[in-house]
Design an enzyme around this catalytic site. Structure first.
Site, PDB file in Angstrom:
ATOM      1  N   GLU A 349       0.955  -1.232   0.147  1.00 42.63           N
ATOM      2  CA  GLU A 349       0.128  -0.021   0.094  1.00 42.63           C
ATOM      3  C   GLU A 349       0.903   1.110  -0.002  1.00 42.63           C
ATOM      4  OE1 GLU A 349      -2.845  -0.730   3.196  1.00 42.63           O
ATOM      5  OE2 GLU A 349      -3.792  -2.275   2.115  1.00 42.63           O
ATOM      6  N   GLU A 456      -5.644  -9.976  -3.641  1.00 47.35           N
ATOM      7  CA  GLU A 456      -6.231 -10.091  -2.331  1.00 47.35           C
ATOM      8  C   GLU A 456      -8.034  -9.920  -2.800  1.00 47.35           C
ATOM      9  OE1 GLU A 456      -5.432  -7.399   0.703  1.00 47.35           O
ATOM     10  OE2 GLU A 456      -3.123  -7.668   0.127  1.00 47.35           O
TER      11      GLU A 456
END
Length: 580
Positions: A349, A456
């Protein structure tokens, strides 16, 4: 003159609407994957001939276009004779040019435009203004002065209504230039047909068998049974520590998946809760379980850039102590699992958060990748991010920003030769997934030439969760640039409460039914086909390795063989001769 102009605009609007409802144009059964992130001297043609956009290339001055906001618009001609539109005298970010189009509920609309700004560079967005004055962002690009850049995006219409297409640039001192604008509609049926055709083209190959007796007589009715040993496309599921103590979870997982990512167990806050006290017991045991069951593992993650997900003790360290701790973490986890993993999420991220950049400087991420590559050069090293393809409203991680960050990392000394990869988390919130935006993002990211994974994938709980999950997974699997999918989902007993695939008794949920259906459809089950009167069997098989068994009612001894189907597999007839 004013009445005539308004009448002309109304006629153009009606014409575009009639085009929409009368068969969607000649391009409705094809999809244009073409994309580029290069800045070109001249714009390329409008995709789909502009679709339902009126005057997409400004061949008729600025007919069909109006000024939005406080600025003004005009047509300009380049030295090479190319006509384009310019929004000037801007004072607000949304001051631009606009055109009204009619959207129809349930349709998917792909958007593209070539953009330039009058000086420097700036992010330019396409916006869809609804009749309720809501602004829906459909895509973004970093536009520059002196060359044309492609903005590619889209919108999934969950309403039937006129919308106004316009553009946003936060720097209102700049002019916005645009050319060859396109909006192309697709029905869901067309979209699914395109997905299926793409899967057939990029994931499968046709294989022909000719079954004969030893005397060359065709054996009509012979059966060819293909059983996959190993499929080449990784389709897996996240795994957590409950796998170590729950036999039902173990059976559920092993019967379905050969690829996984540990959801938390390799993260720094799990392996070193107290400074200096490393504990890899759980991660080691999970890795042992996966290896015993032939399951490949993605490492997740070395660092997480979100400040709140640092180990508690890390947040209080001085810069000097953090430097030592981070170096120790990298060496510890990478050396421990060297040669054991197929990938690492190096900096998690990194577009949304900047914990390490704030501490170490702007090259902190690039240094982490270079170090990881030095310590373990074999795994693919991913930049793992959310909302790059899920949500067009998130400006931090759109495809243009993602590619910019990736290029910064790949230009850093020490990463030459590194096996870099694109990690898109794929966490879809409630509501209809914007597959048009998702596909356009994948098209743009594919221009890097790097492998793309959904790392994910999940869909938030909602009445249509199973339907939307299938849409997302099909979209990813059908895209030529996607090379793997890992879902962050699982059974309720293991604590998966967002995208739950099985309830507390391990009975499939609706989402679980979707996943099992796709597993079967994408080639994991046996395929049985019967020879025609010529002894010919044609089968379309997913890329992978297969055990093949050939039987015939009049012949007692079956024939067995191994078959490897790859991307470059050509349709050569496999001759099988059977003895009575």
């Amino acid at each position: 003159m004013k009445v005539a102009a308004e009448g002309c605009n109304l006629l153009l609007f009606i014409t575009s609407y009639l085009l929409l409802i009368s068969g969607l144009g000649v391009h409705s059964l094809s999809y244009d994957h073409s994309a580029t992130t290069k800045c070109l001297a001249e714009p390329r043609r409008a995709q789909y001939g502009g679709g339902i956009i009126v005057n997409p290339g400004f061949d008729h001055n600025i007919e069909g276009w109006t000024a939005f906001g406080n600025g003004a618009i005009k047509e300009v001609m380049s030295n090479g004779g190319n006509r384009f539109i310019v929004a000037h005298n801007r004072t607000q970010p949304l001051d631009s040019f606009s055109q009204k189009v009619q959207l129809k509920k349930g349709m998917l609309y792909t958007f593209s435009a070539w953009l330039q700004v009058s000086e420097g560079s700036d992010t330019v967005s396409v916006m869809f203004k609804t009749k309720r004055n809501e602004m829906v962002r459909g895509g973004q690009v970093i536009a520059k002065h002196g060359c044309w850049t492609l903005l590619k995006g889209g919108i999934a219409a969950n309403f039937s209504s006129p919308v106004e297409i316009l553009f946003e640039s936060k720097n209102s001192a700049e002019e916005i230039w645009a050319d060859n604008i396109s909006l192309q509609p697709f029905t869901k049926k067309q979209w699914r047909s395109l997905q299926d055709a793409s899967i057939e083209r990029v994931r499968k190959r046709r294989v022909r068998f000719q079954i004969t007796h030893v005397n060359e007589t065709a054996l009509k009715g012979a059966k060819v049974i293909t059983r996959p040993i190993k499929l080449n496309f990784p389709f897996g599921c996240g795994m957590n520590h409950y796998i170590l103590t729950n036999e039902d979870y173990q059976s559920w997982f092993v019967s379905r998946f050969k690829f996984t990512t540990f959801t938390n167990e390799m993260k720094w806050y799990s392996t070193e809760k107290k400074q200096g006290e490393e504990n890899y017991t759980i991660a080691d045991a999970m890795l042992k379980f996966t290896q015993e069951n032939g399951i490949s593992v993605r490492g997740h993650n070395i660092f997480w850039d979100d400040p709140k997900y640092q180990p508690d003790w890390v947040r209080t360290l001085s810069p000097a102590d953090l430097t030592k701790a981070a170096a120790k973490r990298m060496k510890s986890v990478l050396s421990r699992y060297k040669g054991e993993l197929i990938a690492w999420d190096v900096m998690n991220e990194n577009l949304h958060f900047h914990f390490y950049e704030d501490k170490f400087g702007e090259n902190a991420s690039a240094v982490a990748y270079a170090t990881a590559y030095e310590l373990d050069p074999e795994p693919k090293l991913f930049l793992n991010e959310f909302n790059t393809i899920e949500y067009s409203g998130d400006e931090a991680s759109n495809p243009a920003k993602y590619i910019k960050k990736l290029k910064e990392i790949l230009s850093f000394p020490g990463v030459s030769g590194m096996s870099a990869a694109i990690g898109l988390q794929g966490h879809f919130a409630s509501g209809q997934p914007n597959l048009a935006y998702m596909r356009s993002g994948l098209d743009l990211l594919a221009t890097t030439g790097l492998p793309i994974w959904l790392t994910e994938a999940s869909v938030d709980p909602q009445p249509s969760q199973a339907e939307y999950l299938e849409e997302v997974l099909r979209e990813a699997y059908s895209h030529p640039a996607v090379e793997g999918i890992i879902m962050f989902s699982g059974p309720a007993q293991a604590g998966f409460n967002a995208t739950t695939l099985a309830d507390e008794t391990f009975k499939n949920t609706a989402a679980g039914d979707v996943v099992d259906k796709l597993i079967q459809e994408w080639g994991t089950g046996p395929n049985i086909a019967t020879a025609d009167s010529r002894g010919i069997v044609d089968i379309s098989l997913h890329h992978g390795d297969y055990d093949v068994t050939v039987t015939h009612p009049l012949i007692h001894s079956p024939i067995t063989l191994n078959l490897s189907v790859k991307k470059d597999f050509s349709l050569e007839t496999i001759h099988v001769k059977m003895h009575a």
